[in-house]
Design a protein around this motif. Structure first.
Motif, PDB file in Angstrom:
ATOM      1  N   ILE B 106      51.753  36.162  50.296  1.00 15.91           N
ATOM      2  CA  ILE B 106      50.835  36.314  51.427  1.00 15.91           C
ATOM      3  C   ILE B 106      49.453  35.942  50.904  1.00 15.91           C
ATOM      4  O   ILE B 106      48.761  36.771  50.324  1.00 15.91           O
ATOM      5  N   PHE B 114      48.365  42.896  53.288  1.00 12.98           N
ATOM      6  CA  PHE B 114      47.414  42.646  52.203  1.00 12.98           C
ATOM      7  C   PHE B 114      47.745  41.314  51.534  1.00 12.98           C
ATOM      8  O   PHE B 114      48.914  40.961  51.406  1.00 12.98           O
ATOM      9  N   PRO B 115      46.710  40.581  51.066  1.00 11.26           N
ATOM     10  CA  PRO B 115      46.986  39.389  50.254  1.00 11.26           C
ATOM     11  C   PRO B 115      47.791  39.846  49.043  1.00 11.26           C
ATOM     12  O   PRO B 115      47.375  40.776  48.342  1.00 11.26           O
ATOM     13  N   SER B 116      48.930  39.216  48.825  1.00 10.42           N
ATOM     14  CA  SER B 116      49.832  39.718  47.789  1.00 10.42           C
ATOM     15  C   SER B 116      50.894  38.687  47.477  1.00 10.42           C
ATOM     16  O   SER B 116      51.075  37.725  48.214  1.00 10.42           O
ATOM     17  N   THR B 117      51.571  38.922  46.382  1.00  5.90           N
ATOM     18  CA  THR B 117      52.621  37.991  45.964  1.00  5.90           C
ATOM     19  C   THR B 117      53.695  38.785  45.258  1.00  5.90           C
ATOM     20  O   THR B 117      53.404  39.806  44.625  1.00  5.90           O
ATOM     21  N   LEU B 118      54.942  38.367  45.408  1.00  7.29           N
ATOM     22  CA  LEU B 118      56.044  39.147  44.828  1.00  7.29           C
ATOM     23  C   LEU B 118      56.967  38.233  44.031  1.00  7.29           C
ATOM     24  O   LEU B 118      57.697  37.430  44.591  1.00  7.29           O
ATOM     25  N   GLU B 140      49.604  37.914  40.179  1.00  9.60           N
ATOM     26  CA  GLU B 140      49.006  39.120  40.778  1.00  9.60           C
ATOM     27  C   GLU B 140      47.536  39.308  40.384  1.00  9.60           C
ATOM     28  O   GLU B 140      46.707  39.675  41.212  1.00  9.60           O
ATOM     29  N   ARG B 141      47.236  39.036  39.116  1.00  9.47           N
ATOM     30  CA  ARG B 141      45.884  39.318  38.634  1.00  9.47           C
ATOM     31  C   ARG B 141      44.862  38.384  39.271  1.00  9.47           C
ATOM     32  O   ARG B 141      43.731  38.786  39.559  1.00  9.47           O
ATOM     33  N   ALA B 144      44.107  39.728  42.532  1.00 10.98           N
ATOM     34  CA  ALA B 144      43.308  40.956  42.431  1.00 10.98           C
ATOM     35  C   ALA B 144      41.814  40.650  42.308  1.00 10.98           C
ATOM     36  O   ALA B 144      40.978  41.515  42.567  1.00 10.98           O
ATOM     37  N   VAL B 145      41.470  39.423  41.888  1.00 11.52           N
ATOM     38  CA  VAL B 145      40.051  39.030  41.840  1.00 11.52           C
ATOM     39  C   VAL B 145      39.750  38.002  42.939  1.00 11.52           C
ATOM     40  O   VAL B 145      38.854  37.171  42.801  1.00 11.52           O
ATOM     41  N   LYS B 365      36.518  35.091  39.543  1.00 12.99           N
ATOM     42  CA  LYS B 365      36.259  34.937  38.107  1.00 12.99           C
ATOM     43  C   LYS B 365      37.534  34.588  37.352  1.00 12.99           C
ATOM     44  O   LYS B 365      38.644  34.710  37.879  1.00 12.99           O
ATOM     45  N   VAL B 367      40.250  35.342  34.590  1.00 15.90           N
ATOM     46  CA  VAL B 367      40.861  36.574  34.057  1.00 15.90           C
ATOM     47  C   VAL B 367      42.106  36.215  33.257  1.00 15.90           C
ATOM     48  O   VAL B 367      42.710  35.163  33.477  1.00 15.90           O
ATOM     49  N   GLY B 370      48.789  38.267  34.009  1.00 19.70           N
ATOM     50  CA  GLY B 370      50.093  38.808  33.650  1.00 19.70           C
ATOM     51  C   GLY B 370      50.056  40.122  32.905  1.00 19.70           C
ATOM     52  O   GLY B 370      49.009  40.600  32.459  1.00 19.70           O
TER      53      GLY B 370
END
Lengths: 375, 375
Positions: B106, B114-118, B140-141, B144-145, B365, B367, B370
């Motif tokens: 997403i 929520f913006p996300s990934t699986l 994911e990381r 997260a930014v 930024k 990062v 993983g």
């Protein structure tokens, strides 16, 4: 000593437990002090979405994908909240141990399903919001070496409660009762853990049925009743009580149906039924504990049942040679116990130390638990 | 130099790509040599279960929980197989970078999502079976930014393909198409990357529907068909094609449902449908590439689609001033590219180095990507 936060979000869906601890050392030399604790309740919408993703019928890959991040955000908030409550800045945190919200658990292979466990709550999100390294997904590694991924707290119990002077038996009384035996000066592989039988589940069902209250506060109903010996004998004949460990039970066995059948078949007063159910729990604990009583033995009781004074009094009577006490008398917090355990496990993993207890989970070996997301 | 394995399992579901590399250095000084490569096909039962868990209608929390471990076992087998093929023992491996199987993505917030990934494929299982440290869950990381979690390969492309003499555009054609523009003598922050639209996904769905084969081998079906201009016009009007980058798409947008709707609404012969879908992919790539063509420009095509000769011929016709070639013509392995990228990202993470390209993903930024599961 460094500051760390342990996060636990249990199957009861009460909210997110966050324990801020001061921690140092590794393995048997670990030292932990609880600084602050809080429970951040889930907001209603989030709770609805967790329930959806817990359901075989309603869960979808899309909802789980999104909820992983949504919970990550809330776990991060719990960390920020407990630090704020303690007036400690997040820059002072060394790491976070996050259990995650369990969505599913398949302890043993069945049909085409692999033994597996699914905890969510994105560690990358927790890491970025708190600017702190996160250790997460503790249970998977134990299952990868043949364990059932549960129970997960015995390592922490071993570290926190192991004594050179006495045998310590930790009895948790939640819906179901479970214990961990830590023999005097035990090595890790000597720990024993299993479910003792019903905890509060029968008492609670009776209180709900007769008095429309969730539980027997302080054991006041049980105190007014008399134990019926015939019923107690029937209860103690339940095959689970005599079964050899390792063994595990659940609400399926001692829950609503079981209690309703007692009410129908035994025409006793409500308080007598509650008194007898209370004695049944006390007896099942005493029976489980007795084989492990050797020399100085302490039975340390935690969980909701530890506040039931009638139950505690019964257990004390049944185990006259055992030093029975509740968690708080030892200076520990019963409600923070599992969250503290997550900080202890994370502390192990960060130092490449093991975190499972094979004799408790059935794993083939000790392994470090979890994955590390470095900030 | 140390040995490492990169694992990729793309949305095309062809199987698990495993690249064994010799790797050293960090950041721009990274040096990578491909030692061995293989693709371990999924077994049919596993493939069926992946498809089930990809589906909004059929996915369940139970199936996802189990599949996470099932895929972890197969990813581990791919590692063991590529090491055996190279006659290198797993004791010689320093680490594994595992992308995981994407189940859902997403990229941006919509409704309550929520913006996300699986991505799944249990790193604890891979770690135990291979006795090697695993880095996983790269996307994911970045999300997260504030990034879209995709594309994920540009960092590796930057390290491997940057040229002082020409602009290089790397076009990957997997299930979805994506490109990375590396301007002549580029700095990292000058990279541009985004998904171009469908890669093979529509063609593959059509091949499966009409001919019960997984893909259009060498583009033979497309070669026999004729492009239908009206359908092509409809396809090119898809809002994704005109959307400004950074942008990312997935099977949710161009997968089974999308293709089934085309089949229902357009009564064309199977080969005409496949030819038109092939031209749609070619056009979407040409439209994406054109703004970046400047001086000496090389378009280097990789992924399964690079073997579709009809598709490559179409792209060459649409971009006459560009030097179009496939990875192999550059001396690189097309099929190994993404798996190699996972080893490069893991190498960064192990050394606490960054792995995303903010200009490509939209992240705020750089990062490290993983989580690390240490053996």
């Amino acid at each position: 000593m460094v500051y760390a936060v342990g996060l636990m979000s249990g199957t009861s869906l009460d909210g997110i437990d966050a324990a801020l601890v001061d921690i140092s050392g590794k393995n048997e030399q670990t030292s932990v002090t609880l600084i602050e604790f809080l429970t951040l309740p889930f907001d209603k919408e989030t709770l609805k979405r967790i329930r959806q993703s817990l359901s075989l019928e309603e869960s979808t890959v899309e909802a789980i994908c999104s909820l992983n991040v949504e919970l990550g955000e809330q776990f991060a908030q719990a960390v920020l909240a407990v630090c704020e409550k303690a007036a400690i800045s997040i820059e002072q945190l060394a790491f976070i141990g996050s259990h995650g919200q369990t969505l599913f658990h398949i302890p043993v292979k069945r049909d085409h399903l692999f033994p597996s466990t699914l905890q969510i709550g994105d560690p990358a999100v927790i890491c970025e919001r708190t600017k702190t390294t996160v250790v997460s997904n503790f249970r998977e590694r134990d299952m990868a070496v043949g364990g059932q991924g549960a129970p997960i707290v015995p390592y922490s119990e071993y570290v926190l409660y192991r004594s050179e002077k006495s045998t310590r038996i930790l009895q948790n009384i939640g819906g179901i009762g479970n214990l961990t035996v830590i023999p005097k000066a035990a090595k890790q592989e000597e720990l024993i853990a299993f479910d003792t039988g019903p905890g509060n589940v029968i008492m609670n069902e009776l209180c709900l049925h007769f008095f429309h209250v969730e539980y027997d506060k302080d054991g006041n109903y049980a105190k007014q009743g008399r134990v019926n010996e015939a019923l107690l004998e029937e209860l103690l004949a339940h095959p689970y009580i005599k079964k050899a460990y390792p063994k595990t039970t659940g609400r399926e066995e001692f829950g609503k149906q079981f209690t309703q059948s007692l009410i129908k078949r035994w025409s006793l007063s409500p308080v007598d039924l509650i008194a007898t159910a209370t004695m049944f729990t006390a007896q099942s604990i005493a029976i489980a504990v007795t084989p492990f009583v050797q020399g100085d033995t302490e039975l340390i009781i935690g969980g909701g049942g530890s506040y039931n004074q009638t139950l505690i009094a019964m257990i004390k009577t049944l185990l006259p040679t055992v030093n029975v006490m509740i968690q708080e008398e030892m200076g520990y917090s019963s409600e923070a116990k599992e969250a503290i355990a997550m900080a202890v496990l994370a502390n192990q993993t960060i130092q490449h130390g093991q975190g499972n207890i094979p004799s408790a989970t059935g794993a083939k070996k000790s392994v470090p638990l979890g994955s590390i997301t470095y900030y």
